[in-house]
Design an enzyme around this catalytic site. Sequence first.
Site, PDB file in Angstrom:
ATOM      1  N   ASN A 220      -8.070   4.676  -2.174  1.00 55.53           N
ATOM      2  CA  ASN A 220      -7.472   3.462  -1.632  1.00 55.53           C
ATOM      3  C   ASN A 220      -6.798   2.686  -2.774  1.00 55.53           C
ATOM      4  O   ASN A 220      -6.811   3.116  -3.931  1.00 55.53           O
ATOM      5  CB  ASN A 220      -8.542   2.604  -0.941  1.00 55.53           C
ATOM      6  CG  ASN A 220      -7.967   1.702   0.123  1.00 55.53           C
ATOM      7  OD1 ASN A 220      -6.764   1.451   0.170  1.00 55.53           O
ATOM      8  ND2 ASN A 220      -8.825   1.188   0.997  1.00 55.53           N
TER       9      ASN A 220
ATOM     10  N   CYS B  93       0.816  -1.219   0.000  1.00 55.16           N
ATOM     11  CA  CYS B  93       0.000   0.000   0.000  1.00 55.16           C
ATOM     12  C   CYS B  93       0.848   1.267   0.000  1.00 55.16           C
ATOM     13  O   CYS B  93       0.515   2.253  -0.656  1.00 55.16           O
ATOM     14  CB  CYS B  93      -0.954  -0.001   1.186  1.00 55.16           C
ATOM     15  SG  CYS B  93      -0.130  -0.088   2.799  1.00 55.16           S
TER      16      CYS B  93
END
Length: 446
Positions: A385, A70
């Site tokens: 995201n 991420c």
Amino acid sequence: MSKAISAENISQYQSALENTPASDVLQRGVMNNGILKSAESTLPQTTMEQTFSIDLETGAVANQKQSGRCWMFAALNTMRHQIQAQFKIKDFELSQNYTFFWDKFEKSNYFYENVIKTATEDIDSRKVAWLMANPQGDGGQWDMLTALIDKYGIVPKYVMPETFSSSASNQMNAVLNQKLRKDAVTLRGLVAAGKSADEIEEAKSKMLSDDYRILAYSLGTPPTKFDFEYRDDDKEYHIDRDLTPKTFFEKYIGWNTDDYQSVINAPTADKPYNHLYTVEMLGNVIGGREVRHLNLAIDDFKQIAIKQLEAGETVWFGSDVGKESDGKLGILDTALYDKNALFASDFDMTKAERLDYGQSLMTHAMVITGVDIVDGKPTKWKIENSWGDKAGQKGYFVASDDWFDNYVYQVVVNKKYLPAAIQDTIKAEYDQPTVLKPWDPMGALA
């Protein structure tokens, strides 16, 4: 003296349960639906709509799949937003696999160096145990990504596309960590035997050669030159030949990575605000950029993020995404679950208490792409995201300002948005920051 739970105690607790209003109804609800569904409030679904006074256009979201990248996705997304806008290339992506390869390789060397550095310590010392618990993993920090870019540059996604192991990294990590722990046995043995620095370095180089092969089989071989070929949104064809990863970054991104500063909000007693911190044994590139965190109070922390958004630039940030969140709805809100009311108990802790007592730390990095300002204050934040377009609203989440206060721990901003006095502090303390222990929560990897 320690005291065991008695039968009388259990009888009292059972009576308290039976005397709790509607306990039988609540018990059935939790048994059938689980805790979170039973405690869930519908109010955030009506207040956390995706409308923002500042809303930057960023396109379709990326998908890190079954990997812990991420922090890379978030950082590369902030850079691809610029390319998309400047060169009119819709939904363009940079190669997360390319930076993944070099991060794994550099982390292997970083691990070896720390093994050598701690080789005279007992194997059960806390520091050595911490090293061996996870020799390397997928997670990282902003400064670690910029260290990779400074050394290796970046490439478009099609130049080094995803592989099985980049999208599902468990097998590769298990094999590589087994190899690294085996190498740690050898390196500690060489130090114990009094071998010279040159002999140890020669052994380490052979180990790194094996590591490179493992990573090349798993992720592919990183390119050294490539052509950047694309058709823009106006259907115009472009090609730029014989680029290196570093010249691509310089030409198409052009950032001075030193302009960007990691800023944390850690309201614990051991970290006074307006000072610079680093974390022992946290990094990847030996000799590269080191982790530097500037700790600011939450209001200052938020205001610099807003300044960057107002200037049209998205913001990398790190948070504890699993707390008070619904990934399917894409809502991050402290009002989402009322566990206090459900269990007639008090679960509330301050942000500092959660950090000090292990209840929370940074677990995930994303990108702030918008904020809703009402009467001069933020009320909610728009989040890009990297879980694909099936989560949230086509991959976008919304966070309440209270959730931001409680569970956001790090943002990365251009230093020009910081007050002059704070910029002076960074310069003054950069070479001698306060050093935190390896297991400090501010060393958590997103």
